[in-house]
Motif scaffolding. Sequence first.
Motif, PDB file in Angstrom:
ATOM      1  N   PHE A 288      41.814  38.921  37.476  1.00  0.00           N
ATOM      2  CA  PHE A 288      41.097  39.248  38.711  1.00  0.00           C
ATOM      3  C   PHE A 288      41.787  40.394  39.461  1.00  0.00           C
ATOM      4  O   PHE A 288      41.142  41.332  39.914  1.00  0.00           O
ATOM      5  N   VAL A 299      34.979  47.076  41.947  1.00  0.00           N
ATOM      6  CA  VAL A 299      34.419  45.764  42.238  1.00  0.00           C
ATOM      7  C   VAL A 299      33.963  45.749  43.686  1.00  0.00           C
ATOM      8  O   VAL A 299      34.734  46.112  44.574  1.00  0.00           O
ATOM      9  N   GLN A 303      32.477  40.582  45.879  1.00  0.00           N
ATOM     10  CA  GLN A 303      33.007  40.032  44.635  1.00  0.00           C
ATOM     11  C   GLN A 303      34.542  39.961  44.669  1.00  0.00           C
ATOM     12  O   GLN A 303      35.140  39.026  44.147  1.00  0.00           O
ATOM     13  N   ASP A 306      35.411  36.882  46.422  1.00  0.00           N
ATOM     14  CA  ASP A 306      35.187  35.757  45.518  1.00  0.00           C
ATOM     15  C   ASP A 306      36.357  35.617  44.534  1.00  0.00           C
ATOM     16  O   ASP A 306      36.902  34.530  44.322  1.00  0.00           O
ATOM     17  N   PHE A 307      36.764  36.753  43.949  1.00  0.00           N
ATOM     18  CA  PHE A 307      37.882  36.721  42.993  1.00  0.00           C
ATOM     19  C   PHE A 307      39.164  36.229  43.652  1.00  0.00           C
ATOM     20  O   PHE A 307      39.925  35.453  43.079  1.00  0.00           O
ATOM     21  N   ARG A 310      38.967  32.521  44.143  1.00  0.00           N
ATOM     22  CA  ARG A 310      39.180  31.804  42.889  1.00  0.00           C
ATOM     23  C   ARG A 310      40.627  31.909  42.421  1.00  0.00           C
ATOM     24  O   ARG A 310      41.186  30.957  41.854  1.00  0.00           O
TER      25      ARG A 310
ATOM     26  N   ASP B  12      36.825  31.864  34.532  1.00  0.00           N
ATOM     27  CA  ASP B  12      37.378  33.019  35.233  1.00  0.00           C
ATOM     28  C   ASP B  12      37.658  34.162  34.268  1.00  0.00           C
ATOM     29  O   ASP B  12      37.450  35.331  34.583  1.00  0.00           O
ATOM     30  N   GLU B  15      34.405  35.730  33.271  1.00  0.00           N
ATOM     31  CA  GLU B  15      33.851  36.583  34.329  1.00  0.00           C
ATOM     32  C   GLU B  15      34.582  37.917  34.406  1.00  0.00           C
ATOM     33  O   GLU B  15      33.952  38.972  34.473  1.00  0.00           O
ATOM     34  N   ALA B  16      35.924  37.846  34.364  1.00  0.00           N
ATOM     35  CA  ALA B  16      36.708  39.078  34.465  1.00  0.00           C
ATOM     36  C   ALA B  16      36.418  39.993  33.277  1.00  0.00           C
ATOM     37  O   ALA B  16      36.189  41.196  33.445  1.00  0.00           O
ATOM     38  N   LEU B  19      32.979  41.556  33.461  1.00  0.00           N
ATOM     39  CA  LEU B  19      32.909  42.646  34.431  1.00  0.00           C
ATOM     40  C   LEU B  19      33.456  43.949  33.835  1.00  0.00           C
ATOM     41  O   LEU B  19      32.856  45.013  33.974  1.00  0.00           O
TER      42      LEU B  19
END
Lengths: 492, 128
Positions: A288, A299, A303, A306-307, A310, B12, B15-16, B19
């Motif tokens: 992230f 990004v 978002q 959000d990252f 998380r 996670d 998702e990363a 992206l």
Amino acid sequence: MQHENVKILIVDDEKGLREGSKRLLESEGYCVDTAENGTKGIELGTSHDYDLAVIDLKMPDIEGTDVLREIKNKRPNTICFIATAYASYDTAVESTRLGAFSYIPKPFTPEELFNHLDQGYRQRLLLLEAEKLKEEREATLLEVAHEKSRLKTIIESLSSGVLLINSEGEVVYYNHSTLQKLDIDNLEIGEYILDKLPGQIVDIINQFLKSDNIIQKSITTQVEIRPNTELVIDATCSPVPHPDGSFAGVAVVLKNITGFKQVEHVKNQFVSMVAHELKTPIAAVLGFIKLILDEKIHVPYEQQRDFLGRSHTRLQGLLDLVNDLLDISRMELKTKQREIQELDIKEVLISTLQFLEFELKKKDISVDTTIGDNLPKLNADQNEIIRVFTNILSNAIKYNKDSGSIKINCSLKGNFLVTNITDTGVGLKPEEKERLFQEFFRAKNKHTRGISGTGLGLTIVKRIVESYHGKIEVESEFEKGTTFTLYIPINK
Amino acid sequence: MALIAIIDDDPDIIEASTLVLKSKGYDIISAGNPDEAYEMVKDQNPNLIILDVMMDEPDDGFFLAQKFRREGIKTPILMYTSVSKTIGFEYGSGEMVPVDDFVEKPISPDQLVEKVEALLKKELKGSE
């Protein structure tokens, strides 16, 4: 020559000669006994250890040669003379053959007698000295034999294998344990062994055998004798020198290290699991952060938030995991201080539920608690018991459906305080149930996605419960719910 | 543009990675467990599979890779590993492990893109 205490026996049927000799010899310092016939001569000569004996050849009852034979038979170190007036070459030879030292012809002068006796006594002293040396030697040999057998017993009883190999690669000695350590049925002393030993050991032995100079150090290796860590040995090879320092052979000591290897294997597995569990959240968070920092990807702000949220959750989970690991480690090391006190199960449950109130409300879960009257108190560490109930109840909440329920029932069964905790949650598949208490096991299916946990909660519960000699059981139906039953022993 | 399947039990990470690869214009599909992943790959036939080595079980990723190869699915596989270095064994690409390359977690976006591009290029050449 000194004659004090030289003991002499005179066997003669002729009284004058007998008495005369006795007086003569006593005046010279000899201790003299006399026998007037052969029978008495044998009796005295065999029952006493005389230095010297003078035996008349011709006696009325028994021949002098028979007396001589009997005495020599029983007392080989008594020096015997045969005295006779009927000297002949044949009797002389015969007497010597029977063990007489020499032969005294009658009549004899005192000087002749003394002369014979002196020579005989010298012989007697030599015989005694030889006898003494022989006894000493035998004693030493016996001691060596004892020592050898004691050493053998010790080496045989060693749990390690001991194998001696000479410079030709042949077996010189081995104890019983050697066979077991090498997993072979038989070895013969003198057989060539290098083709029977594992290659790693042979390589080391060859280093010793082929070296020009004697190698002064021991070399150790570990060998897996049976695969899959079923039998692993540690082999230490040491050079054995001759007394002059030259190379004699190699001593191999074989130790069973299977147990260590198995523990090491379990430890490595655990370490790799821990490493994986620690690295997973770090990888996610780093992923992230790298994304947020990556200028090429851009990004969007929402978002990014959000990252970060998380990442925060993952790091919190990581911290929980480290704390759980530390707890487990303290339990293993038994460094955890326990404060054993009387606990009321009802109070423990109430305070645990209060602690979890926020989570309960968030998922709108109802709790129905039935606690029997007059339940005995527990003797336990409060923190540990609260930990047990917190872990089970927080699972009952986390894995429950929204607006589900939890039933707690507490009763006394024999020596155990039995607590059932039933939830209306996602339940477990049979294969999941089996592995539930394993370190890091977490049921992964469509219902459990998004539920965080360390995979150590129930491991900790089980360890605590078992440390109080209690037990934990689980019943579950997939997608219906789960019941944990805790048995904690009480002191009645 | 190429279709890439990402198979990992950590949402996670999915998702990363998604992206990063989407920013390069790839189409992404993903799955969180071996069974789901198997169905997805069979149905949608991606150009590249990114597969995590440890899912529910250590080696789950390996077994899945072997299953793909056994069934004749030759799609290049890029494997995510996480503790291979920590526990002292290194996987090398080869017959035993039927994958084409490895990426050690945590993944750097540049490295991921580089490896994905390289494998896709090889894949295109192979199918020509």
